[in-house]
Write an enzyme that holds these catalytic residues in place. Structure first.
Site, PDB file in Angstrom:
ATOM      1  N   ARG A  31      86.342  69.157  17.925  1.00 22.13           N
ATOM      2  CA  ARG A  31      86.563  67.767  17.682  1.00 22.13           C
ATOM      3  C   ARG A  31      86.627  67.495  16.235  1.00 22.13           C
ATOM      4  O   ARG A  31      86.251  68.358  15.409  1.00 22.13           O
ATOM      5  CB  ARG A  31      85.412  66.769  18.475  1.00 22.13           C
ATOM      6  CG  ARG A  31      83.926  67.169  17.658  1.00 22.13           C
ATOM      7  CD  ARG A  31      83.244  66.020  17.957  1.00 22.13           C
ATOM      8  NE  ARG A  31      81.606  66.711  17.593  1.00 22.13           N
ATOM      9  CZ  ARG A  31      81.223  66.641  16.367  1.00 22.13           C
ATOM     10  NH1 ARG A  31      81.888  66.296  15.279  1.00 22.13           N
ATOM     11  NH2 ARG A  31      79.984  66.949  16.287  1.00 22.13           N
ATOM     12  N   GLY A  32      87.052  66.189  15.832  1.00 29.60           N
ATOM     13  CA  GLY A  32      86.728  65.946  14.422  1.00 29.60           C
ATOM     14  C   GLY A  32      85.544  65.392  13.875  1.00 29.60           C
ATOM     15  O   GLY A  32      84.557  65.831  15.035  1.00 29.60           O
ATOM     16  N   CYS A  80      76.929  63.524  10.293  1.00 26.77           N
ATOM     17  CA  CYS A  80      78.410  63.192  10.103  1.00 26.77           C
ATOM     18  C   CYS A  80      78.361  63.135   8.619  1.00 26.77           C
ATOM     19  O   CYS A  80      79.311  62.660   8.304  1.00 26.77           O
ATOM     20  CB  CYS A  80      78.073  61.619  10.486  1.00 26.77           C
ATOM     21  SG  CYS A  80      77.949  61.639  12.242  1.00 26.77           S
TER      22      CYS A  80
END
Length: 223
Positions: free
Chosen positions: A73-74, A177
């Site tokens: 995924r990103g 993140c």
């Protein structure tokens, strides 16, 4: 209906990440081929840290107490585990494909859900997901819901997570993140009472169904 929901496992039936990924991949193959209706997998994971394609070496956790799995995924690193509701929307996107709009729609769904529960939250420019804003001085912005996607064959994989009553110290051993100047919060922390993932599943599904026409292509599965 352009969306169907599969509740794969909620407490105490936590789902192993590798098993969930295999289910995602199998579901993605069928949805992409229009052999299965657009599907949202809903679950709680056993504790795991996932590393998206943009994760840098210095961002990995400082200890190995929680398994780390590299995925396609990103985004960067995040944690999944008990007390966090995870949704994997596996849907064929409307054409022309607009991934940014899909992410914004997911953010809006989550904002509407959390606002309905009495939580003040919003988008923050330059950051994906949903945030409880700080005061610009002593109180940091805190992420309450995260989004990370991959699109292949016009069809999405991976998805979003909502912090319900999971511990927040699980994010401390790594840089979540890739963000160093903000924190993490939960629904329970914001409301001052315990809220389990199972408590919000019905509401989440109802909010997603209101966006059916903009989230996904409507088609009849082929035999």
């Amino acid at each position: 209906m352009a969306l169907k929901f599969e509740r794969v496992g909620l407490a105490p039936d936590y789902v192993n990440y590798s098993s969930a990924l295999e289910l995602q991949q199998a579901t993605h193959q069928k949805v992409a081929a229009k052999q299965q209706q657009n599907t949202v997998l809903v679950l709680e994971h056993q504790a795991v840290i996932t590393a998206g394609k943009r994760t840098e070496s210095h961002e990995y956790p400082s200890d190995q107490s929680t398994p780390v799995i590299k995925i396609d995924r990103g985004g960067k690193l995040t944690w999944h585990g008990p007390g966090q509701l995870v949704g994997y929307p596996i849907v064929r996107l409307l054409e022309p494909i607009d991934v940014v709009k899909f992410v914004r729609d997911l953010e809006e769904i989550l904002i509407n859900l959390l606002t309905e529960m009495g939580i003040t939250c919003q988008r923050i420019e330059g950051r994906s997901g949903v945030w409880v804003p700080g005061d610009g001085a002593l109180l940091q912005d805190k992420k309450i819901a995260a989004i990370g996607l991959r699109v292949s064959k016009n069809t999405t994989m991976h998805g979003f997570s909502i912090n319900c009553n999971n511990p927040v110290d699980v994010f401390e051993p790594f840089i979540p993140c890739g963000i160093t100047d903000a924190g993490v919060t939960t629904i329970s922390e914001q409301l001052g009472r315990n809220v389990n993932p199972a408590d919000i599943v019905d509401a989440l599904e109802a909010h997603m169904l209101r966006y059916t026409d903009t989230l996904a292509e409507n088609f009849t599965p082929e035999p």
